[in-house]
Design a protein around this motif. Structure first.
Motif, PDB file in Angstrom:
ATOM      1  N   ALA A 135      93.755  27.530  67.226  1.00 40.19           N
ATOM      2  CA  ALA A 135      93.250  26.487  66.326  1.00 40.19           C
ATOM      3  C   ALA A 135      92.977  25.203  67.098  1.00 40.19           C
ATOM      4  O   ALA A 135      91.927  24.560  66.911  1.00 40.19           O
ATOM      5  CB  ALA A 135      94.243  26.245  65.193  1.00 40.19           C
ATOM      6  N   ALA A 136      93.899  24.816  67.974  1.00 44.10           N
ATOM      7  CA  ALA A 136      93.716  23.588  68.763  1.00 44.10           C
ATOM      8  C   ALA A 136      92.445  23.675  69.609  1.00 44.10           C
ATOM      9  O   ALA A 136      91.686  22.700  69.720  1.00 44.10           O
ATOM     10  CB  ALA A 136      94.935  23.357  69.649  1.00 44.10           C
ATOM     11  N   GLN A 137      92.195  24.831  70.178  1.00 39.35           N
ATOM     12  CA  GLN A 137      91.018  25.005  71.026  1.00 39.35           C
ATOM     13  C   GLN A 137      89.714  24.943  70.239  1.00 39.35           C
ATOM     14  O   GLN A 137      88.656  24.679  70.812  1.00 39.35           O
ATOM     15  CB  GLN A 137      91.129  26.331  71.781  1.00 39.35           C
ATOM     16  CG  GLN A 137      92.243  26.323  72.823  1.00 39.35           C
ATOM     17  CD  GLN A 137      92.571  27.717  73.355  1.00 39.35           C
ATOM     18  OE1 GLN A 137      92.314  28.724  72.691  1.00 39.35           O
ATOM     19  NE2 GLN A 137      93.141  27.771  74.553  1.00 39.35           N
ATOM     20  N   HIS A 138      89.780  25.171  68.939  1.00 39.48           N
ATOM     21  CA  HIS A 138      88.582  25.140  68.094  1.00 39.48           C
ATOM     22  C   HIS A 138      88.379  23.802  67.388  1.00 39.48           C
ATOM     23  O   HIS A 138      87.499  23.675  66.536  1.00 39.48           O
ATOM     24  CB  HIS A 138      88.649  26.262  67.043  1.00 39.48           C
ATOM     25  CG  HIS A 138      88.297  27.613  67.588  1.00 39.48           C
ATOM     26  ND1 HIS A 138      89.222  28.407  68.216  1.00 39.48           N
ATOM     27  CD2 HIS A 138      87.120  28.289  67.608  1.00 39.48           C
ATOM     28  CE1 HIS A 138      88.627  29.537  68.597  1.00 39.48           C
ATOM     29  NE2 HIS A 138      87.370  29.489  68.239  1.00 39.48           N
ATOM     30  N   ILE A 139      89.186  22.788  67.711  1.00 41.14           N
ATOM     31  CA  ILE A 139      89.008  21.478  67.092  1.00 41.14           C
ATOM     32  C   ILE A 139      87.844  20.774  67.787  1.00 41.14           C
ATOM     33  O   ILE A 139      88.008  19.946  68.686  1.00 41.14           O
ATOM     34  CB  ILE A 139      90.312  20.655  67.131  1.00 41.14           C
ATOM     35  CG1 ILE A 139      91.395  21.370  66.324  1.00 41.14           C
ATOM     36  CG2 ILE A 139      90.089  19.250  66.566  1.00 41.14           C
ATOM     37  CD1 ILE A 139      92.758  20.711  66.370  1.00 41.14           C
ATOM     38  N   ASP A 140      86.665  21.171  67.370  1.00 39.84           N
ATOM     39  CA  ASP A 140      85.424  20.705  67.972  1.00 39.84           C
ATOM     40  C   ASP A 140      84.316  20.972  66.949  1.00 39.84           C
ATOM     41  O   ASP A 140      84.331  22.019  66.300  1.00 39.84           O
ATOM     42  CB  ASP A 140      85.160  21.484  69.266  1.00 39.84           C
ATOM     43  CG  ASP A 140      84.026  20.865  70.075  1.00 39.84           C
ATOM     44  OD1 ASP A 140      82.876  20.930  69.594  1.00 39.84           O
ATOM     45  OD2 ASP A 140      84.292  20.342  71.164  1.00 39.84           O
ATOM     46  N   PRO A 141      83.371  20.044  66.803  1.00 43.74           N
ATOM     47  CA  PRO A 141      82.310  20.277  65.808  1.00 43.74           C
ATOM     48  C   PRO A 141      81.347  21.396  66.181  1.00 43.74           C
ATOM     49  O   PRO A 141      80.564  21.845  65.343  1.00 43.74           O
ATOM     50  CB  PRO A 141      81.594  18.923  65.733  1.00 43.74           C
ATOM     51  CG  PRO A 141      81.934  18.234  67.018  1.00 43.74           C
ATOM     52  CD  PRO A 141      83.286  18.709  67.403  1.00 43.74           C
ATOM     53  N   ASP A 142      81.383  21.855  67.420  1.00 44.29           N
ATOM     54  CA  ASP A 142      80.525  22.974  67.831  1.00 44.29           C
ATOM     55  C   ASP A 142      81.365  24.244  67.940  1.00 44.29           C
ATOM     56  O   ASP A 142      82.487  24.209  68.451  1.00 44.29           O
ATOM     57  CB  ASP A 142      79.873  22.680  69.185  1.00 44.29           C
ATOM     58  CG  ASP A 142      78.901  21.505  69.110  1.00 44.29           C
ATOM     59  OD1 ASP A 142      78.222  21.386  68.075  1.00 44.29           O
ATOM     60  OD2 ASP A 142      78.852  20.718  70.062  1.00 44.29           O
TER      61      ASP A 142
END
Length: 253
Positions: free
Chosen positions: A147-154
């Motif tokens: 989840a932390a690694q996916h905290i990105d608008p892309d």
């Protein structure tokens, strides 16, 4: 919010979850938002049943059920010869995800909620990270890191980013092994959605620190409770600084 099927994280439907879909739920949501926006000010008697029926396009039974729900959330009080009045903001149940969700950046109490919720998270979440580092299952540790690694608008847009951020914080609460902390998931979801919109409007240059989330996740994955607590507090300190900027930008609230 609708998400692409391939999106790895999704937001749960926690708002007004105690109500079935239908006219009562819609009436509660509409009136709740009107009160939160200040369209019915504190201490004001809201329109009588007949007017509300016309306004909302529902029956008297629906209006009564809706006001009962809002009374349970501390927003209204109904009494004979008293009418139905809006209670002071301090009486509202601010631990209720619905009450938080009904506010937006233009709501009269937006600044107060942002500042108070940031303080609350500073008190709770570092200790939650500490416990998660001790008690999380391997699956939970993997979920927190992903989840932390996916905290990105892309590539999934802002909805996907908020969903990943929520999964990060909610899984940490679950991983503490504490049932009461785990039940704060709905509140955290409401606060995150509120914070993203409020922060973006008032301090648009402040961005969510993805690496700070990853660092917390790595400490939890390594079963390092003291480091997880320190890093979570450090990360939330950035939120507190944003809250302070928002308060300065809205001194009258």
């Amino acid at each position: 919010m609708k998400k692409p099927a391939s999106q790895p994280f999704h937001l749960p439907d926690v708002f007004l979850s105690e109500l079935p879909t239908g006219s009562v739920k819609t009436a509660v949501d509409t009136l709740g938002r009107m009160i939160a926006r200040g369209e019915f000010a504190e201490g004001v008697t809201i329109p009588v049943e007949a007017e509300l029926c016309d306004m909302l396009g529902v029956s008297r039974t629906v209006v009564r059920e809706a006001t009962k729900v809002l009374s349970g959330k501390g927003m209204l009080r109904t009494a004979r010869r008293y009418g139905t009045r809006v209670l002071p903001f301090e009486s509202w149940n601010l631990l209720d995800p619905d009450v938080i969700a009904w506010h937006d950046p233009s709501s009269p109490a937006a600044t107060r909620i942002y500042a108070a919720s940031t303080q609350m998270r500073m008190m709770v979440e570092p200790e939650a990270a500490n416990l998660a580092a001790q008690n999380a299952s391997q699956a939970q540790r993997d979920q927190i890191l992903s989840a932390a690694q996916h905290i990105d608008p892309d590539p999934y847009g802002m909805d996907g980013m908020i969903a990943a951020d929520y999964t990060f914080h909610a899984t940490i609460l679950e991983a503490t092994g504490n049932l009461i902390l785990a039940q704060l998931r709905g509140l955290i979801l409401a606060l995150l959605q509120f914070s993203y919109s409020t922060g973006a409007k008032v301090v648009p240059e402040v961005k969510v620190n993805r690496q700070a989330h990853v660092d917390v996740a790595l400490a939890i994955a390594a079963a390092n409770p003291l480091e997880a607590r320190r890093l979570m507090r450090e990360m939330l300190t950035e939120n507190r600084e944003t809250a302070e900027m928002i308060v300065k930008a809205n001194p009258g609230e």
